[in-house]
Each structure stands twice: as structure tokens, then as C-alpha cells.
Design a protein around this motif. Structure first.
Motif, PDB file in Angstrom:
ATOM      1  N   LEU A 289      -6.555  23.089   1.455  1.00  0.00           N
ATOM      2  CA  LEU A 289      -7.110  23.641   2.687  1.00  0.00           C
ATOM      3  C   LEU A 289      -6.227  23.288   3.886  1.00  0.00           C
ATOM      4  N   TYR A 290      -5.692  22.073   3.926  1.00  0.00           N
ATOM      5  CA  TYR A 290      -4.824  21.658   5.034  1.00  0.00           C
ATOM      6  C   TYR A 290      -3.578  22.538   5.102  1.00  0.00           C
ATOM      7  N   ASN A 291      -2.960  22.767   3.960  1.00  0.00           N
ATOM      8  CA  ASN A 291      -1.763  23.619   3.936  1.00  0.00           C
ATOM      9  C   ASN A 291      -2.099  25.072   4.226  1.00  0.00           C
ATOM     10  N   ALA A 292      -3.279  25.526   3.787  1.00  0.00           N
ATOM     11  CA  ALA A 292      -3.683  26.907   4.052  1.00  0.00           C
ATOM     12  C   ALA A 292      -3.907  27.120   5.546  1.00  0.00           C
ATOM     13  N   MET A 293      -4.512  26.155   6.210  1.00  0.00           N
ATOM     14  CA  MET A 293      -4.690  26.257   7.653  1.00  0.00           C
ATOM     15  C   MET A 293      -3.349  26.206   8.391  1.00  0.00           C
ATOM     16  N   ARG A 294      -2.416  25.417   7.888  1.00  0.00           N
ATOM     17  CA  ARG A 294      -1.138  25.252   8.583  1.00  0.00           C
ATOM     18  C   ARG A 294      -0.223  26.451   8.385  1.00  0.00           C
ATOM     19  N   THR A 295      -0.188  27.001   7.161  1.00  0.00           N
ATOM     20  CA  THR A 295       0.741  28.107   6.863  1.00  0.00           C
ATOM     21  C   THR A 295       0.056  29.465   6.826  1.00  0.00           C
ATOM     22  N   ASP A 296      -1.284  29.456   6.892  1.00  0.00           N
ATOM     23  CA  ASP A 296      -2.044  30.710   6.843  1.00  0.00           C
ATOM     24  C   ASP A 296      -1.734  31.490   5.565  1.00  0.00           C
ATOM     25  N   SER A 297      -1.806  30.771   4.430  1.00  0.00           N
ATOM     26  CA  SER A 297      -1.500  31.363   3.128  1.00  0.00           C
ATOM     27  C   SER A 297      -2.801  31.766   2.425  1.00  0.00           C
ATOM     28  N   ALA A 298      -2.882  33.000   1.976  1.00  0.00           N
ATOM     29  CA  ALA A 298      -4.086  33.499   1.308  1.00  0.00           C
ATOM     30  C   ALA A 298      -4.273  32.838  -0.052  1.00  0.00           C
ATOM     31  N   LEU A 299      -3.188  32.599  -0.800  1.00  0.00           N
ATOM     32  CA  LEU A 299      -3.294  31.987  -2.127  1.00  0.00           C
ATOM     33  C   LEU A 299      -3.844  30.563  -2.036  1.00  0.00           C
ATOM     34  N   ASP A 388      -2.385  41.116  -3.157  1.00  0.00           N
ATOM     35  CA  ASP A 388      -1.431  40.261  -3.863  1.00  0.00           C
ATOM     36  C   ASP A 388      -1.818  40.085  -5.328  1.00  0.00           C
ATOM     37  N   ALA A 389      -3.126  39.966  -5.565  1.00  0.00           N
ATOM     38  CA  ALA A 389      -3.577  39.796  -6.954  1.00  0.00           C
ATOM     39  C   ALA A 389      -3.304  41.059  -7.760  1.00  0.00           C
ATOM     40  N   THR A 390      -3.535  42.246  -7.150  1.00  0.00           N
ATOM     41  CA  THR A 390      -3.294  43.505  -7.860  1.00  0.00           C
ATOM     42  C   THR A 390      -1.810  43.675  -8.166  1.00  0.00           C
ATOM     43  N   ARG A 391      -0.989  43.382  -7.194  1.00  0.00           N
ATOM     44  CA  ARG A 391       0.451  43.477  -7.372  1.00  0.00           C
ATOM     45  C   ARG A 391       0.942  42.521  -8.461  1.00  0.00           C
ATOM     46  N   GLY A 392       0.390  41.347  -8.485  1.00  0.00           N
ATOM     47  CA  GLY A 392       0.777  40.398  -9.520  1.00  0.00           C
ATOM     48  C   GLY A 392       0.358  40.824 -10.902  1.00  0.00           C
ATOM     49  N   ALA A 393      -0.851  41.425 -11.024  1.00  0.00           N
ATOM     50  CA  ALA A 393      -1.313  41.899 -12.331  1.00  0.00           C
ATOM     51  C   ALA A 393      -0.468  43.042 -12.838  1.00  0.00           C
ATOM     52  N   MET A 394      -0.059  43.955 -11.935  1.00  0.00           N
ATOM     53  CA  MET A 394       0.796  45.079 -12.344  1.00  0.00           C
ATOM     54  C   MET A 394       2.158  44.589 -12.797  1.00  0.00           C
TER      55      MET A 394
END
Length: 398
Positions: A289-299, A388-394
Motif C-alpha cells: 500500500l505504501y508503494n502504491a500510494m507513492r507510485t500510483d501503481s494499479a497492480l 492491464d489484466a486483459t492485455r496480460g491474459a491476451m
């Protein structure tokens, strides 16, 4: 009987003193005579006035020519003449004016060691009856003060040779300094290049700064988290600290139950919960969560949701603490608290406090995940994560 004046009484006393020392030997008599004259003359001078010179002449007529017998003070006083006054002035002129009672060169005038040399010769000059040393015949003292040395002129022409470095040495040192400066500049450029490469690759060099008394992790919400997300991150951090305190209190409560005879198995399980739960919570859900808040990463947001749900399930289960899966009394929940309050009140109170802490942690965790999910949906990160999930599955399919 006629009364004598004080002046005549003084003369009678001095005449008696003089006649007592008259029968001595000739050499000693002369020496004592000279010493006595000096003292009498000094006493007479103390009388003062014009009578001082006359008294000297009356007391010592030998100075004026008659030295065969002691004078008669009564007769002399009765017929004082001009000759006596002239002779007294002559004596006063020959007297040096010093104190005759003061010792000169450590010589005692009443000591036997002050006699002259054989044959009646004396170390003093012929000063008559006044015992005056002749400075011409006295040898200089051996410890007399030496004359100071003549001053020597200062020699300002003297020079001190200070070895100065030659021009070759200066040039050599200048080259060495330039080489060091070039090496330092090269190292600085290399460090900057590595920092830029690490930043492009997403590698962040973090310095451990928390807790302040024993830094173990890197934590800086105020400088690394965006301003509008800091409040949410602080609540998540409070949730992490709440879990740490809940597990610590659980160890205390279970230890009290073990002391009262509940067995060591529950105590070992409580220790395992604390040792694995604290670092596990930091690595599995708080750090993502800390890294997600800092980098704004959806994953990273998605990873946080998945693992934080397990955290909520655990704290709710610990608040209830049913004896189904784990040893029931290894967690300070509501069910073991009810069982132990009837056996031991103190242990039951500790378990009730643990139940309250786990219940508060559950409510706070549910509120945190709700707030994070609202931000995640409102910022469009959910749609981005789906794409991103759809693109990764394809990509995996093809």
C-alpha cells in the motif's frame, strides 16, 4: 645640700662611667676610651642646642691636648671657657654624624676580638678618639657587588636561513592536486550516472529511519506520499501498529493463562502469532500500500486488496477466538474470556481486554480498506487494472 641641675647630674653619671673603665690595661683602655667617647658624644648631641659642643669639650679634654687623667666634670662646669667651646666645635667637625651605637661590619665594640694587631697597631686610621675607620686602609669585601656588564648592541644584520621549496616542487604538488581533483570529479559523475540509472529502472535507494531509536525500515509519509493521500496512509499505518499491539497483548494474556495452569502449548502459539504476524503484515500488505500510494501503481493496489482481506479475516477470527481451528485459548477472544473469567478473574480480565483490542483493530481495518477502495475506483485505477489484466491474459494466450 645644694640641688644639681639635670645637666650636671648627666655629667656626674657620665664621669662615673668613665672612671670605672680607667684602670684597665693600656691597649684595652684606649679602645674602650675611644668607644665610650663616641657614645658620650652621641648622647651629648641628643641634648641639642649650643651646649652640645661645650659638653664634648668638657667630657673629653684630651682631644684638645690633655689626656693624662680623667676630667673633673664639676670643676669644668664651673669654669667653662672659650677654649672648651672651640675644642667642642672642632670635635663636632671631626665627628661623621653617624650613629655610634650602630654596628659596623659586624664588629662588637665590647668584644675581645676587636683588638688591634700586635704592637698596638689598628686597622683603623688615626682619627683620634673617634673610632672612625679609614676607608683607604680597609680592603674591599670579597663578596662585593660586581659591576654590570656593558650593554651589547643588537645585531639586526643576522639572517635566518629558512628552506623554501623550489619551483619544481611547487609545480609537482600542483600537478598532484589537479590529478586528485580530476579523480574526484570522475567519481562524482559516476555516482550521478548510477543514481540516474537506478531512478530510470525504478530502483529507489531507501534509508532506514523508523523507529527512531532503532531504525529497521524506511518510512517517510510526509515527503514521499502525495498530500491528498497522506491521511489515508496514516490510518493504514495506525492499523499496522494496532495489529502489533494486539499480538503483543495476546502474548501477555496467554502467558497469564499458562501460569495459572492452562498448558504451554497455547503460549507457544501466541509467540508464533507475534513473531510471524508483525513482519508478515508489514511485507504483505502495508509495504505494497505504501508503494502504491507513492507510485500510483494499479497492480500494487490490487496486491494490497488481496492480502489485506486476509488480515481482516484474521483479526475478526482473533476477536472471537473459537476453539475450532486453533487452540481456543491461544488467542485473547471473547469465547476464551468467558470461560476463564469463572476460573480466574485476573486472567479473564486480560482476555476481555484482548478481545476489545482485536475488535477495534477489525473495525479500523474495514474502514481503511473501504477508503482505499473508494480512492481506487474514483481515480480510475480499477479500469486501468482491468485493461492491464486483459492485455496480460491476451499476451499469455498468444
Amino acid at each position: 645640700m645644694p640641688t644639681l641641675s639635670p645637666y650636671k647630674s648627666l655629667l656626674f653619671g657620665l664621669d662615673g662611667i668613665y672612671r670605672e673603665v680607667w684602670p684597665a690595661s693600656s691597649a684595652r683602655r684606649m679602645r674602650l676610651k675611644s668607644q665610650s667617647r663616641r657614645r658620650h658624644t652621641y648622647l651629648a648631641r641628643l641634648v641639642g642646642g649650643g651646649a652640645s659642643a661645650t659638653v664634648r669639650a668638657l667630657l673629653y679634654p684630651s682631644v684638645c691636648g690633655d689626656s693624662s687623667s680623667p676630667p673633673s666634670p664639676i670643676a669644668i662646669v664651673g669654669g667653662a671657657s672659650k677654649r672648651a667651646e672651640a675644642c667642642g666645635r672642632d670635635m663636632a667637625g671631626r665627628y661623621d654624624g653617624g650613629n655610634p651605637f650602630e654596628e659596623e661590619e659586624d664588629v662588637n665594640p665590647f668584644s675581645e676580638q676587636t683588638r688591634g694587631k700586635a704592637g698596638g697597631q689598628s686597622n683603623y686610621g688615626g682619627g683620634g678618639a673617634f673610632y672612625m675607620p679609614n676607608p683607604r686602609n680597609v680592603a674591599p669585601s670579597s663578596n662585593s657587588r660586581l659591576s654590570p656588564l656593558p650593554p651589547e648592541p643588537a645585531d639586526f644584520s643576522a639572517t635566518v636561513d629558512i628552506p623554501l621549496e623550489s619551483s619544481k616542487d611547487l609545480k609537482k604538488r600542483e600537478k598532484e592536486l589537479q590529478a586528485r581533483e580530476a579523480e574526484l570529479n570522475k567519481r562524482e559523475k559516476e555516482l550521478k550516472r548510477r543514481e540516474e540509472a537506478a531512478a530510470r529502472a525504478g530502483i529507489v535507494i531507501e534509508e532506514k529511519n523508523w523507529p527512531p531509536f532503532l531504525p529497521l525500515i524506511h518510512h517517510d509519509i510526509a515527503n514521499e506520499i502525495p498530500t491528498h493521500l497522506q491521511r489515508m496512509q496514516y490510518f493504514a499505518f495506525a492499523s499496522f501498529l494496532g495489529l502489533v499491539f494486539c499480538l503483543f497483548w495476546n502474548v501477555i494474556a496467554v502467558t497469564s493463562a499458562w501460569i495459572k495452569g492452562e498448558g504451554v502449548k497455547i503460549w507457544l502459539l501466541a509467540i508464533i502469532y507475534f513473531i510471524s504476524g508483525v513482519p508478515g503484515a508489514y511485507v504483505l500488505w502495508y509495504r505494497p500500500l505504501y508503494n502504491a500510494m507513492r507510485t500510483d501503481s494499479a497492480l500494487k493496489f490490487g496486491l494490497f486488496f488481496l492480502l489485506y482481506l486476509f488480515h481482516i479475516v484474521f483479526v475478526v477470527f482473533a476477536a472471537v477466538a473459537p476453539p475450532a481451528v486453533f487452540e481456543g485459548k491461544s488467542l485473547a477472544g471473547i469465547l476464551p474470556a468467558i470461560d476463564l473469567i469463572s476460573v480466574n478473574a485476573l486472567v479473564g480480565i486480560f482476555y476481555f481486554i484482548g478481545f476489545g483490542l482485536f475488535a477495534l483493530e477489525s473495525l479500523l481495518s474495514i474502514w481503511v480498506i473501504q477508503q482505499v477502495y473508494m480512492y481506487f475506483r474514483g481515480s480510475g485505477k480499477a479500469a486501468e487494472m482491468k485493461r492491464d489484466a486483459t492485455r496480460g491474459a491476451m499476451r499469455a494466450a498468444f
